[in-house]
Design an enzyme around this catalytic site. Structure first.
Site, PDB file in Angstrom:
ATOM      1  N   ASP A 427       1.876   2.896  -1.344  1.00 47.01           N
ATOM      2  CA  ASP A 427       1.582   1.875  -0.326  1.00 47.01           C
ATOM      3  C   ASP A 427       1.142   0.562  -0.959  1.00 47.01           C
ATOM      4  OD1 ASP A 427       1.290   0.975   2.303  1.00 47.01           O
ATOM      5  OD2 ASP A 427       0.311   2.833   2.925  1.00 47.01           O
ATOM      6  N   ASP A 484       5.623   0.970  10.423  1.00 49.83           N
ATOM      7  CA  ASP A 484       4.535   1.806  10.931  1.00 49.83           C
ATOM      8  C   ASP A 484       4.748   2.144  12.399  1.00 49.83           C
ATOM      9  OD1 ASP A 484       3.100   2.230   8.671  1.00 49.83           O
ATOM     10  OD2 ASP A 484       1.466   0.838   9.122  1.00 49.83           O
TER      11      ASP A 484
HETATM   12  C1  GLA Z   1      -0.439   2.002   5.780  1.00 45.80           C
HETATM   13  C2  GLA Z   1       0.839   2.806   5.948  1.00 45.80           C
HETATM   14  C3  GLA Z   1       0.585   3.970   6.872  1.00 45.80           C
HETATM   15  C4  GLA Z   1      -0.524   4.831   6.308  1.00 45.80           C
HETATM   16  C5  GLA Z   1      -1.764   3.985   6.091  1.00 45.80           C
HETATM   17  C6  GLA Z   1      -2.848   4.751   5.371  1.00 45.80           C
HETATM   18  O1  GLA Z   1      -0.788   1.375   6.960  1.00 45.80           O
HETATM   19  O2  GLA Z   1       1.864   1.997   6.408  1.00 45.80           O
HETATM   20  O3  GLA Z   1       1.760   4.726   7.032  1.00 45.80           O
HETATM   21  O4  GLA Z   1      -0.110   5.417   5.098  1.00 45.80           O
HETATM   22  O5  GLA Z   1      -1.481   2.831   5.311  1.00 45.80           O
HETATM   23  O6  GLA Z   1      -3.981   4.011   5.217  1.00 45.80           O
END
Ligand code: GLA
Length: 680
Positions: A427, A484
């Protein structure tokens, strides 16, 4: 692509597009390219060269802006030095007075129809770089508009259409990350082109640190396209600079021709697969089920249920390390949290493996929370000023520092070496405090080193969803977390537009919770499942919320996906020209063309009462096809008639399917028809 030059001067692309006959005389093409001169013009037209030069009175943006180490602007003027023209093409030009060498590289791929090019600048003395364009090419005159991309969190891959007019369409991404807002792609359809018809040109800049794009119409009507890193992102004077690869393609089969070139190139040339023959496993990701609240017994229960539904890989998301109970702390403390996992991760991993699933884990390696042990010990490791604005309560960690990269490498490799892990969700949840090419190079180096050590570990690129999607990161990863948003309706749109560049095999798509956590909307499981089945399928809800009906539908659709993934993973995604704006439809078809599946998503209520026929594409007009609705049983009770497809399969010609189309049964919004076809 025809590249020619006058005397010593920098060459220009005098033609690119549809293949010309072999007998074409290139000298004639060179001469025929010259435009006339009239009143109010210079006596000769300055070249629109591979790097247009301000010193030659070029009336638009130059391809190179550079200063000596003391800050004096240099006005380069290049002369021919050498050309190597084998399978690939390397052209070298030299500016003796300023001590600059400019190299243009072109690699063509006869199978994917992609040209990959880049520009390299070498200098005798260190210089400061402001701007370096990848080889500059002309844009077609037979075009009225261009399409580029913007987006936001939970709303990636939105298209912008901008009419050509004198002046510049200028995109500059100064966030230091590819970003939701700035996917580095451009499509230039020639007038009248659609998804399936007409000519189009397309570009992608393969770099994760933020780009600049210039689409400029000069006063004389010529048009140029420039791509490079965002300006001034090199902080130090140096003697070598390079652009990232620029990927270009042309199609006379509509925008789909460009899309399938990019899809094939990404899948077959850019991504390296640890186990190329292994089918993409169905994912389960626990983020929207438990967030930071990790409890071993709950996670084991969820894993049991996910495996029963058909999942084959379990991904443990954020919350397993440091004292990470929420998103305010612990990034960079990459050690298992002994409060949540007193016996380490092994009991969970063993359980997951006993269910036949592999195990993946979340990291956000380039980030650090001020509230973390590592920040307390090394505040100087954070990138940017002390009083910078935070993003999600975090800072980036300075990836240009070798000691930082070593530290992260050690922590990550110790987790990977001591556990049976075959997948990382990687991430990157904030933008950089300022554009910085050294940061991106540092990230690439860390990923490359980890991949060398752990060649069987796959990596998913995530950045609050689709904030880091580009061919640079895809050289090092095997999947992107497109968004997301697990809202099926939003996904339908996002993945449809992303297909202009991305194939199924790398595009993650998950079945979300009944009530979507990022939009508050509720969708039937059938719609959620079929939307995820259009790409690399996974689940991301708490499976404990599923009732019997939802469990049955999800199990069935997952099993359909597993049945079909072998051919779908290698298929092209062709966007259909739907004449009902409420219908977003695509056709997935392997190169052999012997079968296909059409997903026709109903994204809104239609203006007219009856469904309009949906035209298919890319079929053999003379062949006969059997076409069948895979999910006819889900027809709504308000569909009262008996269109043929509701009754059973039909056999019709490719010509009919492409020129008239299929007449689908009436359907509710937020539903999907799935149509399977085979060539007889
Ligand atoms: C980001 C990612 C999510 C999740 C969160 C965890 O927002 O896009 O899918 O993994 O971090 O904190």
């Amino acid at each position: 692509m025809v590249i020619t030059a006058t005397g010593e001067r920098l060459p220009q692309v005098v033609y690119w597009g549809e293949r010309l006959p072999l007998g074409e005389d290139l000298v004639t093409l060179h001469n025929a390219y010259a435009i006339d001169v009239t009143g109010g013009m210079l006596d000769e037209n300055p070249n629109l060269s591979l790097s247009p030069e301000a010193s030659r009175t070029f009336p638009g943006q130059p391809g190179l802006i550079v200063r000596s180490q003391d800050g004096t602007p240099l006005l380069p003027k290049f002369c021919f030095e050498s050309v190597e023209n084998g399978k690939d093409l390397t052209i070298r030009y030299r500016d003796e007075e300023n001590g600059l060498t400019l190299t243009f590289e072109f690699i063509t791929d006869a199978e994917t129809h992609i040209i990959r090019s880049k520009t390299v600048l070498n200098t005798d003395n260190p210089v400061h770089l402001h701007w370096l364009a990848a080889p500059v090419v002309p844009a077609p005159q037979a075009s009225d508009e261009m399409i580029d991309f913007t987006g936001r969190w939970c709303g990636e891959f939105q298209t912008n259409r901008t009419a050509w007019s004198p002046g510049i369409r200028y995109r500059e991404n100064r966030t230091g990350r590819t970003g939701h807002e700035h996917f580095p792609g451009l499509i230039i359809p020639c007038s009248g082109a659609t998804n399936t018809l007409g000519e189009a040109y397309a570009f992608h800049y393969g770099w994760s640190g933020g780009h600049r794009m210039v689409a400029e119409e000069l006063p004389d009507g010529r048009r140029q396209i420039q791509w490079g890193h965002a300006a001034r992102m090199e902080h130090d004077a140096a003697t070598e600079f390079s652009t990232a690869p620029l990927y270009m393609t042309y199609s006379n089969e509509g925008m789909n021709g460009c899309a399938l070139s990019f899809q094939r190139h990404v899948r077959d040339r850019i991504v390296t697969w640890p186990k190329p023959d292994r089918p993409r496993p169905v994912h389960y990701n626990c983020w929207e089920a438990v967030y930071f609240d990790h409890k071993l017994d709950v996670l084991c229960d969820i894993a049991d249920r996910a495996a029963k539904l058909g999942a084959e890989r379990f991904v443990l998301d954020d919350g397993w390390f440091g004292n990470r109970d929420d998103d305010t702390r612990a990034l960079s403390d990459w050690e298992v949290d002994p409060r949540k996992y007193p016996d380490g991760l092994t009991p969970l991993i063993d359980h997951v493996k006993s269910l036949g699933m592999s195990f993946g884990i979340w990291f956000e390696p380039e980030m650090i929370n001020p509230d973390s042990n590592i920040h307390r010990a090394h505040p100087d490791w954070a990138l940017g000023a002390e009083d910078q604005l935070l993003g999600r309560q975090q800072k980036a960690i300075n990836m240009a520092l070798p000691e930082v990269r070593d530290f992260i490498y050690d922590r990550m490799s110790s987790i990977l070496a001591n556990h049976d892990i075959d997948y990382i969700k990687w991430d990157h949840n904030r933008v950089l405090p300022m554009p910085d090419a050294a940061q991106t190079r540092g990230s690439y180096r860390l990923i490359d080193r980890l991949r060398e050590q752990f060649p069987n570990v796959e990596i998913e690129s995530c950045a609050s969803g689709g904030g880091r999607i580009d061919f640079g990161i895809l050289e090092r990863t095997q999947r992107v977390w497109l968004s997301d948003s697990n809202d099926a309706l939003e996904r339908l749109n996002i993945q449809h537009n992303a297909a202009l560049f991305l194939p199924l095999s790398i595009t993650g798509s998950h079945v979300g919770p009944r009530r979507c956590h990022t939009s508050g909307r509720i969708f039937d499981i059938s719609f959620r499942a079929w939307v995820a089945a259009q790409r690399h399928m996974g689940f991301e809800m708490d499976p404990r919320e599923l009732d019997d009906y939802e469990t049955r539908v999800l199990t069935e659709v997952t099993s359909w996906w597993k049945h079909n993934r072998d051919w779908m993973e290698d298929a092209d995604i062709l966007r259909l020209d739907s004449h009902d704006p409420a219908v977003i439809a695509e056709q997935q078809m392997p190169r052999s063309g012997d079968r296909f599946v059409v997903f026709a998503g109903k994204a809104a209520t239609s203006a007219q009462i009856a469904p309009r026929p949906l035209r298919l594409t890319g079929l053999n007009p003379h062949a006969m096809y059997e076409v069948n609705l895979a999910n006819r049983l889900t027809a709504s009770h308000l569909s009262r008639g008996m269109p043929a497809l509701k009754d059973g399969p039909i056999t019709v010609s490719g010509a009919y399917l492409m020129r008239y189309g299929v007449t689908l049964p009436w359907s509710f919004p937020d539903t999907m028809w799935v149509l399977e076809g085979k060539r007889l």
